[in-house]
Design a protein around this motif. Structure first.
Motif, PDB file in Angstrom:
ATOM      1  N   GLU A   1      38.191  29.228  29.000  1.00  0.00           N
ATOM      2  CA  GLU A   1      38.227  30.123  27.842  1.00  0.00           C
ATOM      3  C   GLU A   1      36.878  30.792  27.620  1.00  0.00           C
TER       4      GLU A   1
ATOM      5  N   ARG B   1      47.317  38.669  29.214  1.00  0.00           N
ATOM      6  CA  ARG B   1      46.674  39.475  28.177  1.00  0.00           C
ATOM      7  C   ARG B   1      45.188  39.665  28.484  1.00  0.00           C
ATOM      8  N   PHE B   2      44.511  38.584  28.868  1.00  0.00           N
ATOM      9  CA  PHE B   2      43.108  38.678  29.270  1.00  0.00           C
ATOM     10  C   PHE B   2      42.947  39.622  30.447  1.00  0.00           C
TER      11      PHE B   2
ATOM     12  N   LEU C   1      35.241  39.418  29.144  1.00  0.00           N
ATOM     13  CA  LEU C   1      35.721  40.383  28.149  1.00  0.00           C
ATOM     14  C   LEU C   1      34.570  41.032  27.410  1.00  0.00           C
TER      15      LEU C   1
ATOM     16  N   THR D   1      36.819  38.659  37.420  1.00  0.00           N
ATOM     17  CA  THR D   1      37.976  38.605  36.521  1.00  0.00           C
ATOM     18  C   THR D   1      39.194  38.017  37.232  1.00  0.00           C
TER      19      THR D   1
ATOM     20  N   GLU E   1      43.482  43.292  29.435  1.00  0.00           N
ATOM     21  CA  GLU E   1      42.445  43.844  28.558  1.00  0.00           C
ATOM     22  C   GLU E   1      41.192  44.206  29.352  1.00  0.00           C
TER      23      GLU E   1
ATOM     24  N   ASP F   1      46.899  34.037  32.187  1.00  0.00           N
ATOM     25  CA  ASP F   1      46.585  34.733  30.930  1.00  0.00           C
ATOM     26  C   ASP F   1      46.617  36.234  31.191  1.00  0.00           C
TER      27      ASP F   1
ATOM     28  N   LYS G   1      36.359  33.428  30.373  1.00  0.00           N
ATOM     29  CA  LYS G   1      37.135  34.652  30.098  1.00  0.00           C
ATOM     30  C   LYS G   1      36.479  35.467  28.987  1.00  0.00           C
ATOM     31  N   HIS G   2      36.004  34.770  27.966  1.00  0.00           N
ATOM     32  CA  HIS G   2      35.330  35.461  26.863  1.00  0.00           C
ATOM     33  C   HIS G   2      34.113  36.227  27.367  1.00  0.00           C
TER      34      HIS G   2
ATOM     35  N   LYS H   1      40.504  26.245  21.497  1.00  0.00           N
ATOM     36  CA  LYS H   1      41.340  27.361  21.946  1.00  0.00           C
ATOM     37  C   LYS H   1      42.397  27.721  20.908  1.00  0.00           C
TER      38      LYS H   1
ATOM     39  N   TYR I   1      40.819  34.388  36.456  1.00  0.00           N
ATOM     40  CA  TYR I   1      42.258  34.387  36.115  1.00  0.00           C
ATOM     41  C   TYR I   1      43.007  33.375  36.971  1.00  0.00           C
TER      42      TYR I   1
END
Length: 896
Positions: free
Chosen positions: A438, A496-497, A445, A478, A500, A494, A441-442, A12, A482
């Motif tokens: 992580e 920011r995640f 995104l 999402t 976005e 997070d 989340k990726h 990370k 989160y």
């Protein structure tokens, strides 16, 4: 913090790239759309299983227990030969969509047994028969069978009888990010010694034959029983091989002479190792010991009841004694994997439940795949290859000219579904977030990036047709990921995640409103919405009646989507008050949809049927007639998904949002009346947003929890069992369309015929039902009870029912009191053999009456939700189950 958690943290923070090498090869590249350059999209036939050993792939690589770097430049996998097979076992075999009596179907026994999130330790089992693999028999017998017949499986051929097979365990252990140990252990389960050829293979994906980049990396024989690996972008590696095997070299090039009758670009093509071993052609491999594909050949005899092990190491060059600490490192990595899962499972007391969950996680983590697909290049063809047929410019996926994917993505199933699917992936991310937030989340995104998402806002569905419409569950996933990540990080979310993804979802929501609300009345279509054959008609095709369908599920999904986006906006407004206005907008969207579903405003639309007390799709004919399609299916239960509870402190912290809500509700009383008890605070000053007032919710639950309708011993069926004795019939243009209860395999070819929503149990919608019941309980509390099961005379809270449903789903995999796992059905070898009974497959869906696994056998994708259901937070004690259908044996085991 465990050692594996430390690796995740290093990854990370960018200190170490522990995910650089992973299980990123697919299990099947042949028969995919990516490799299909036919005029009319005949993907299954354009590159067949028979062609696969001889054809260099354009877009990706496959292999048994395969690994690669994260751009799939360098690949490694296992191959085997038992001395009897007509071909080298380099890839997993299965039937095409046109060969299987229920469409595509892998015909192998393999199991993903273990993996850490960084793949520092991985373990897989492949069961390989000692007799000739029955390729032709499997094809011929399944082709002979009808859709009403069961599938003919590998185990049905008798190749595992008398234990005449090898259990081959493949394990990987990372020394560091660029150094990985490989151990292959073959157990002879039979009573006689048996020969086996073990061939670990290393090769480069062919990137040089297409006319863009002529650079060719190289493999060369080393001086010390190794293979030297040179790639200008990756640097140098060495494959060290213990026990001094023979090395065989060739090129990852197409054997054009075999496939097309013309000379190829290499005299030592891709299938040279096969020809050397199986056909005895000693001139087939490159005598200079160089190329772009190589195998270490281990011919062994495995004694009866014993095992043979080979060891390899893929690392940087220059190691003097590469195997000195091999066993110690392997033990350490296996210990660290145990430590990681022991920490995760510390509140799960049952060893069997821990086993099920860990194998589910293993399947999720092994099912990552490097997915490469550039639509413009695929449509236009490559400079160094023949031009594709012009028909392809007007065929499949021609509207997705922007799409260019080259990432490691979570797959539903790397053999039957070796391509990402938008709504599948959303469900994958919840169990993945428990072990690697992580990565989860990726993934979420990724699908919103410009090179995935269409410029018009649509998310890509899957490669067979990116323009198909999947349910809009991305916002829900999402938000859930989160919250999981936030809890793991001590309450720090997070943002920011979240922000976005949110901005891209605003575009996607707009696409839905513009494209799928045909008349602008907040009643949505969407097509089949991933539920394949659940309806009377193929909802993605032109209807035989003309007109269109006003969908209860499409409309409910959009109501849920509105609430999801509202809730995320409220979270984002904690740091940016601007989002309060956006939250208000989605609150209003939700109310307008709720009003439309209940005929507010006299628009002539009402998806609720007062007589049956159920939601139905409505056929809107060209002459403006509306006909309710009275199929009691999951479509009518999906309105339960649209539920959100707002605690009073949320409203106090968001005054602009709260004031706008009050104004709207006071000035639109006809809509305010649809919101369940908005004016009456519930438990703890909470407020409920739902498509269902308490009365309608109870009526839906009465059907859903009825064992003669939706409630099975193993979860909620996709279609009511009522239709077993009362098929739904609809006549159009002299043709009869029928929907009947089918608890197992589909009896039609709709959507390929490999999945069925007319009776089986599906994990994704069951999971959403469980979550919805928990949210309803969060509002109503323990005083609100309903009869469970319907007609039993016993009552339970909504939370108790949610836990009981989770228990029934888990019971598919867990051993019952008689020691059997329902997932295995009536197969006695799977149920009782010690070398089978604890190895699990996580199927695509499950038989509605007996829990048997159905569909894709390795669909650890959304069925991986079992890992979330077995999670400690889901395993509190629940009320004693009422025996299902009066049978004590049907009672499901309690998880804790």
């Amino acid at each position: 913090m465990t050692t594996e958690h430390t690796r995740l943290q290093e990854t990370k923070e960018g200190k170490a790239h522990w995910r650089y090498i992973g299980p990123y090869l697919t299990d099947r590249q042949w028969g995919t759309v990516r490799e299909d350059y036919s005029p009319y999209g005949n993907a299954w036939e354009f590159v067949s299983h028979d062609m696969a050993r001889s054809k260099a792939y354009r877009w990706g690589e496959e292999g048994i227990a395969g690994i690669s770097d994260d751009q799939q430049r360098l690949c490694f996998a296992l191959a085997f030969w038992n001395g009897h097979d007509p071909i080298l076992k380099e890839r997993l075999f299965g039937l095409t969509g046109n060969e299987g009596n229920h469409a595509e179907d892998v015909k192998e026994h393999y199991y993903y047994l273990d993996s850490t999130p960084t793949h520092s330790y991985m373990k897989m089992l492949y069961k390989y028969p000692q007799a000739a693999f029955p390729y032709a028999w499997l094809v011929d017998e399944n082709r002979r069978r009808s859709k009403q017949d069961p599938e003919f499986e590998l185990i049905d051929t008798g190749v595992f009888d008398e234990n005449r097979y090898f259990d081959i365990f493949i394990e990987y252990a990372k020394v560091n990010t660029h150094d990985i140990l490989i151990q292959v252990t073959a157990h002879n389960r039979g009573s006689e010694d048996a020969p086996l050829h073990i061939l670990p293979q290393v090769w480069f994906r062919n990137t040089w034959a297409w006319g863009y980049n002529a650079y060719r990396p190289s493999l060369n024989a080393g001086d010390d029983g190794s293979v030297d690996i040179h790639h200008r972008d990756m640097g140098t590696f060495t494959l060290y091989a213990g026990q001094q095997p023979t090395f065989l070299f060739c090129d990852n090039e197409t054997n054009s002479r075999r496939l097309y009758g013309v000379p190829g670009t290499s005299p030592y093509p891709k299938d040279a190792i096969n020809d050397y071993l199986v056909q005895g052609n000693k001139q087939a491999p490159n005598p200079t010991h160089t190329g772009t594909k190589a195998a270490a050949h281990y011919p062994v005899t495995v004694p009866a009841g014993q095992s043979v092990t080979v060891k390899l190491r893929l690392a940087k060059p220059g190691l003097i004694a590469p195997f000195d600490q091999f066993d110690a490192v392997f033990r350490q990595r296996a210990h660290e994997a145990d430590e990681f899962y022991r920490n995760l499972q510390q509140d799960i007391p049952s060893e069997d439940a821990r086993r099920v969950q860990r194998q589910a996680f293993a399947g999720m983590l092994w099912s990552k795949q490097f997915y490469y697909f550039d639509i413009p290049q695929w449509l236009n063809g490559d400079p160094a290859q023949p031009a594709p047929p012009p028909e392809r410019k007007h065929g499949r996926n021609n509207a997705w000219f922007h799409l260019n994917n080259a990432d490691v993505i979570s797959m539903p199933d790397k053999w039957e579904y070796p391509w990402y699917a938008a709504w599948d992936l959303a469900f994958h991310c919840l169990p993945l977030a428990l072990v690697d937030a992580e990565f989860a989340k990726h993934q979420l995104l990724l699908l919103t990036k410009e090179w995935y998402m269409h410029p018009n806002g649509q998310l890509p569905a899957y490669e067979w047709q990116f323009s198909d419409v999947n349910p809009p569950v991305h916002a829900w996933a999402t938000w859930r990921v989160y919250k999981i990540d936030q809890k793991q990080n001590g309450g720090q979310g997070d943002v920011r995640f979240l922000e976005e993804v949110y901005h891209k979802l605003l575009l996607n929501f707009t696409w839905w409103v513009n494209q799928k609300d045909k008349n602008g009345l907040n009643i949505f279509q969407g097509g089949f919405l991933g539920l394949d054959n659940i309806g009377v008609f193929d909802r993605s095709a032109e209807l035989p009646t003309g007109g269109f369908i006003e969908q209860a599920d499409g409309t409910s999904w959009m109501a849920m989507y509105s609430l999801n986006l509202m809730r995320i906006a409220l979270e984002l407004s904690k740091t940016n008050p601007t989002y309060q206005g956006i939250a208000t907008k989605f609150f209003e969207h939700f109310l307008y949809i709720a009003g439309a579903m209940s005929n507010v405003g006299n628009q002539g639309i009402n998806l609720w049927d007062d007589e049956d007390e159920f939601f139905y799709d409505v056929l809107h004919t060209p002459n403006n007639e509306r006909i309710k399609l009275k199929v009691r299916s999951m479509v009518g239960l999906i309105p339960l998904f649209a539920v959100e509870v707002l605690d009073d402190e949320i409203l106090q912290a968001q005054p602009e949002f709260a004031n706008r809500l009050r104004w709207f509700l006071e000035n639109r009383p006809e809509l305010a009346s649809l919101v369940s008890r908005w004016q009456e605070p519930g438990k703890g000053e909470r407020h409920l947003l739902s498509l269902l007032r308490g009365h309608r919710m109870k009526k839906l639950l009465k059907r859903m929890l009825d064992e003669t309708e939706f409630l099975s011993a193993y979860g909620i069926r996709a279609l009511s069992r009522y239709h077993h004795d009362h098929p739904y019939e609809f006549w159009a243009n002299g043709n009869k369309f029928t929907v009947t209860y089918q608890p197992g395999e589909s009896d039609s070819g709709l959507f390929g015929g490999n999945s069925n929503w007319r009776g089986p149990i599906w994990f994704p919608v069951n999971y959403l039902l469980i979550e919805s019941l928990q949210r309803f309980h969060h509002y109503y509390g323990d005083d609100f009870k309903v009869e469970y099961p319907t007609g039993s005379g016993q009552y339970a809270t909504l939370n108790e029912i949610a836990q009981a449903l989770a228990n029934r789903l888990a019971g598919i995999f867990l051993t019952s009191e008689d020691g059997r796992r329902p997932v295995f059905g009536h197969n006695e070898k799977l149920q009782n053999d010690p070398h089978f009974r604890d190895y699990l497959w996580f199927y695509e869906y499950f038989h509605g009456d007996n829990g048997r696994g159905v569909g894709a056998s390795h669909q650890t994708g959304w069925t991986g939700l079992i890992a979330k259901l077995i999670h400690p937070r889901r395993t509190q004690a629940i009320p004693q189950e009422v025996p299902v259908n009066g049978s004590a044996k049907a009672t499901q085991p309690v998880l804790s």
